[in-house]
Scaffold this motif. Structure first.
Motif, PDB file in Angstrom:
ATOM      1  N   TYR A 120      -0.142 -18.686 -18.985  1.00 41.58           N
ATOM      2  CA  TYR A 120      -0.279 -18.708 -20.440  1.00 41.58           C
ATOM      3  C   TYR A 120       0.991 -18.234 -21.139  1.00 41.58           C
ATOM      4  CZ  TYR A 120      -5.116 -19.725 -19.495  1.00 41.58           C
ATOM      5  OH  TYR A 120      -6.257 -20.330 -19.046  1.00 41.58           O
ATOM      6  N   PHE A 121       1.789 -17.431 -20.452  1.00 43.09           N
ATOM      7  CA  PHE A 121       3.095 -17.077 -21.013  1.00 43.09           C
ATOM      8  C   PHE A 121       3.954 -18.328 -21.167  1.00 43.09           C
ATOM      9  CE2 PHE A 121       7.583 -16.248 -19.950  1.00 43.09           C
ATOM     10  CZ  PHE A 121       7.952 -15.517 -21.069  1.00 43.09           C
ATOM     11  N   PHE A 122       4.008 -19.151 -20.118  1.00 43.05           N
ATOM     12  CA  PHE A 122       4.782 -20.395 -20.201  1.00 43.05           C
ATOM     13  C   PHE A 122       4.182 -21.341 -21.234  1.00 43.05           C
ATOM     14  CE2 PHE A 122       6.058 -19.260 -15.729  1.00 43.05           C
ATOM     15  CZ  PHE A 122       7.400 -19.091 -16.007  1.00 43.05           C
ATOM     16  N   LEU A 123       2.863 -21.347 -21.348  1.00 47.41           N
ATOM     17  CA  LEU A 123       2.208 -22.202 -22.337  1.00 47.41           C
ATOM     18  C   LEU A 123       2.580 -21.774 -23.756  1.00 47.41           C
ATOM     19  CD1 LEU A 123       0.288 -24.440 -23.131  1.00 47.41           C
ATOM     20  CD2 LEU A 123      -1.633 -22.859 -22.794  1.00 47.41           C
ATOM     21  N   SER A 124       2.673 -20.466 -23.989  1.00 48.23           N
ATOM     22  CA  SER A 124       3.068 -19.985 -25.315  1.00 48.23           C
ATOM     23  C   SER A 124       4.511 -20.370 -25.628  1.00 48.23           C
ATOM     24  CB  SER A 124       2.879 -18.466 -25.409  1.00 48.23           C
ATOM     25  OG  SER A 124       3.763 -17.791 -24.541  1.00 48.23           O
ATOM     26  N   VAL A 125       5.389 -20.308 -24.624  1.00 48.80           N
ATOM     27  CA  VAL A 125       6.778 -20.722 -24.831  1.00 48.80           C
ATOM     28  C   VAL A 125       6.835 -22.222 -25.111  1.00 48.80           C
ATOM     29  CG1 VAL A 125       9.079 -20.869 -23.797  1.00 48.80           C
ATOM     30  CG2 VAL A 125       7.649 -18.875 -23.351  1.00 48.80           C
ATOM     31  N   LEU A 126       6.028 -23.004 -24.404  1.00 51.11           N
ATOM     32  CA  LEU A 126       5.973 -24.451 -24.630  1.00 51.11           C
ATOM     33  C   LEU A 126       5.503 -24.754 -26.048  1.00 51.11           C
ATOM     34  CD1 LEU A 126       6.217 -27.325 -23.402  1.00 51.11           C
ATOM     35  CD2 LEU A 126       3.808 -27.123 -22.740  1.00 51.11           C
ATOM     36  N   SER A 127       4.517 -24.018 -26.522  1.00 53.09           N
ATOM     37  CA  SER A 127       4.027 -24.215 -27.888  1.00 53.09           C
ATOM     38  C   SER A 127       5.099 -23.873 -28.909  1.00 53.09           C
ATOM     39  CB  SER A 127       2.777 -23.348 -28.128  1.00 53.09           C
ATOM     40  OG  SER A 127       1.700 -23.792 -27.350  1.00 53.09           O
ATOM     41  N   PHE A 128       5.854 -22.810 -28.656  1.00 54.15           N
ATOM     42  CA  PHE A 128       6.964 -22.449 -29.546  1.00 54.15           C
ATOM     43  C   PHE A 128       8.006 -23.560 -29.577  1.00 54.15           C
ATOM     44  CE2 PHE A 128      11.289 -20.658 -29.759  1.00 54.15           C
ATOM     45  CZ  PHE A 128      11.274 -20.159 -31.059  1.00 54.15           C
ATOM     46  N   VAL A 129       8.350 -24.094 -28.420  1.00 54.56           N
ATOM     47  CA  VAL A 129       9.327 -25.193 -28.340  1.00 54.56           C
ATOM     48  C   VAL A 129       8.810 -26.413 -29.096  1.00 54.56           C
ATOM     49  CG1 VAL A 129      10.380 -26.862 -26.762  1.00 54.56           C
ATOM     50  CG2 VAL A 129      10.410 -24.426 -26.199  1.00 54.56           C
ATOM     51  N   ASP A 130       7.521 -26.720 -28.958  1.00 55.87           N
ATOM     52  CA  ASP A 130       6.950 -27.878 -29.648  1.00 55.87           C
ATOM     53  C   ASP A 130       7.002 -27.713 -31.165  1.00 55.87           C
ATOM     54  OD1 ASP A 130       6.406 -29.427 -27.462  1.00 55.87           O
ATOM     55  OD2 ASP A 130       4.360 -28.696 -27.195  1.00 55.87           O
ATOM     56  N   GLY A 175      -2.153 -26.189 -34.373  1.00 55.65           N
ATOM     57  CA  GLY A 175      -2.650 -26.135 -32.993  1.00 55.65           C
ATOM     58  C   GLY A 175      -1.758 -25.298 -32.099  1.00 55.65           C
ATOM     59  N   ASN A 176      -0.456 -25.505 -32.189  1.00 59.10           N
ATOM     60  CA  ASN A 176       0.468 -24.739 -31.351  1.00 59.10           C
ATOM     61  C   ASN A 176       0.535 -23.277 -31.787  1.00 59.10           C
ATOM     62  OD1 ASN A 176       1.997 -26.495 -29.278  1.00 59.10           O
ATOM     63  ND2 ASN A 176       2.014 -27.767 -31.111  1.00 59.10           N
ATOM     64  N   PHE A 177       0.482 -23.041 -33.088  1.00 57.85           N
ATOM     65  CA  PHE A 177       0.473 -21.656 -33.569  1.00 57.85           C
ATOM     66  C   PHE A 177      -0.790 -20.933 -33.104  1.00 57.85           C
ATOM     67  CE2 PHE A 177      -0.742 -18.492 -36.785  1.00 57.85           C
ATOM     68  CZ  PHE A 177       0.376 -17.652 -36.718  1.00 57.85           C
ATOM     69  N   LEU A 178      -1.922 -21.647 -33.094  1.00 56.06           N
ATOM     70  CA  LEU A 178      -3.173 -21.042 -32.638  1.00 56.06           C
ATOM     71  C   LEU A 178      -3.094 -20.691 -31.155  1.00 56.06           C
ATOM     72  CD1 LEU A 178      -6.075 -20.232 -33.270  1.00 56.06           C
ATOM     73  CD2 LEU A 178      -6.783 -22.576 -32.748  1.00 56.06           C
ATOM     74  N   ILE A 179      -2.477 -21.565 -30.357  1.00 56.41           N
ATOM     75  CA  ILE A 179      -2.296 -21.273 -28.926  1.00 56.41           C
ATOM     76  C   ILE A 179      -1.488 -19.989 -28.745  1.00 56.41           C
ATOM     77  CG2 ILE A 179      -1.129 -22.044 -26.820  1.00 56.41           C
ATOM     78  CD1 ILE A 179      -3.657 -23.539 -27.183  1.00 56.41           C
ATOM     79  N   ILE A 180      -0.379 -19.875 -29.476  1.00 59.51           N
ATOM     80  CA  ILE A 180       0.463 -18.677 -29.380  1.00 59.51           C
ATOM     81  C   ILE A 180      -0.318 -17.441 -29.816  1.00 59.51           C
ATOM     82  CG2 ILE A 180       2.531 -17.542 -30.291  1.00 59.51           C
ATOM     83  CD1 ILE A 180       3.783 -20.320 -30.576  1.00 59.51           C
ATOM     84  N   LEU A 181      -1.084 -17.562 -30.901  1.00 61.81           N
ATOM     85  CA  LEU A 181      -1.858 -16.436 -31.423  1.00 61.81           C
ATOM     86  C   LEU A 181      -2.920 -15.982 -30.431  1.00 61.81           C
ATOM     87  CD1 LEU A 181      -2.342 -14.617 -33.924  1.00 61.81           C
ATOM     88  CD2 LEU A 181      -4.027 -16.307 -34.682  1.00 61.81           C
ATOM     89  N   LEU A 182      -3.646 -16.935 -29.843  1.00 66.29           N
ATOM     90  CA  LEU A 182      -4.701 -16.584 -28.877  1.00 66.29           C
ATOM     91  C   LEU A 182      -4.113 -15.874 -27.658  1.00 66.29           C
ATOM     92  CD1 LEU A 182      -6.919 -19.816 -28.924  1.00 66.29           C
ATOM     93  CD2 LEU A 182      -7.511 -17.563 -29.837  1.00 66.29           C
ATOM     94  N   ILE A 183      -3.008 -16.396 -27.151  1.00 58.89           N
ATOM     95  CA  ILE A 183      -2.383 -15.794 -25.970  1.00 58.89           C
ATOM     96  C   ILE A 183      -1.842 -14.406 -26.298  1.00 58.89           C
ATOM     97  CG2 ILE A 183      -0.453 -16.029 -24.349  1.00 58.89           C
ATOM     98  CD1 ILE A 183      -0.847 -19.074 -24.550  1.00 58.89           C
TER      99      ILE A 183
END
Length: 311
Positions: A60-70, A41-49
């Motif tokens: 969405y930049f911050f969301l991608s960083v949050l997904s990476f941290v998760d 799920g988090n990898f998909l978020i990063i990929l979509l962004i």
């Protein structure tokens, strides 16, 4: 004597969540599914962004960083926990324990700072929409993300150095991972100073971002109430709803665990909270941000459409 004990102690034994074999197998299956959902799920978020230019915005930049941290946070503890579910001897080398505590604490601290930065981003978007692109420019976003990660790693480094300088009396950790409070229980000396450091760290890492979030959303609510049209108010609230949901979960449980009197804390409660942060929160974040976000869902449909066309 303390130093000799610490040097001799080459590994730790983790008691985990249960000693019943059937329960451990059931937990293995449950947490394996949750782990896969979290990572994918988090990898998909990063990929979509990354792939969709419509999502190249500060939010969405911050969301991608949050997904990476998760992803990093989950990988610091969950794979080892899954292995231990099926292992008779639940041991972890000393240096691996140090690294695990350092990474998990760094990622957890960074997430709180990131949530504060995301709240500031929503504040600017709602309260200063005409100047949003000028204020939240790429340089500022990168600086905020770097500062959040840097502050998280600095806090983790200080805590890890202080904790593992203490003499340890035994090597059995009543936890599924090398968690800060669980490791402190192994010490042979008075840890009043460490409790003060944990309280100071909790204030800086949890309460300061929490105050920023509360301030930002107080201003956001005031701005939304001044919007005349109901449709405008609804649209403004939708841009903040997902972030507010995640903030409530993270800050609420953290304050309950780390900022209440130590006498009211127990090892079992700390396990449940750590499990929430390691497994549940990283899994829910992409679900909350994607299922409640029309732009992310649209980006997912466009990506699936392109993949089907190539076939």
């Amino acid at each position: 004597m303390g130093r000799e004990n610490q040097t001799w102690m080459s590994e730790f034994i983790l008691l985990g969540l249960s000693r019943c074999w059937n329960t451990q197998v059931s937990l293995f299956v449950l947490f394996l599914v949750m782990y896969l959902v979290t990572v994918l799920g988090n990898f998909l978020i990063i990929l979509l962004i990354r792939l969709d230019s419509r999502l190249h915005t500060p939010m969405y930049f911050f969301l991608s960083v949050l997904s990476f941290v998760d992803i990093c946070y989950t990988n610091s503890t969950v794979p080892q926990m899954l292995v231990h579910f099926l292992s008779a001897r639940k041991s972890i080398p000393f240096h691996s324990c140090v690294l695990q505590l350092f990474i998990s604490l760094a990622m957890g601290s960074s997430e709180f700072f990131l949530l504060g930065a995301m709240a500031y981003d929503r504040y600017v978007a709602v309260c200063h929409p005409l100047h949003y692109t000028a204020i939240m420019h790429g340089g500022l976003c990168l600086a905020l993300a770097t500062g959040c990660l840097g502050a998280g790693f600095m806090n983790s480094l200080v805590q890890a150095v202080i904790i593992f300088q203490l003499p340890l009396c035994h090597n059995v950790i009543n936890h599924f991972a090398c968690e800060m409070l669980a490791v402190l229980r192994l010490t042979c000396v008075d840890i009043s100073f460490n409790k003060v450091m944990v309280a100071i760290s909790g204030f800086l890492v949890i309460m300061l971002p929490c105050f920023l979030v509360l301030f930002s959303y107080a201003r956001i609510v005031a701005a939304i109430l001044h919007i005349r049209s109901a449709q405008g108010r609804c649209k403004a609230f939708e841009t903040c709803a997902s972030h507010l949901t995640v903030v409530s979960m993270c800050f609420g449980t953290a304050i309950f665990t780390y900022l209440r009197p130590s006498a009211g804390s127990s090892a079992e409660q700390e396990k449940m909270v750590a499990l929430f942060y390691a497994v549940v929160t990283p899994m829910l974040n992409p679900l909350i941000y994607s299922l409640r976000n029309k732009e992310v869902m649209s980006a997912l449909r466009r990506l699936l459409g392109k993949l089907s066309e190539k076939r």
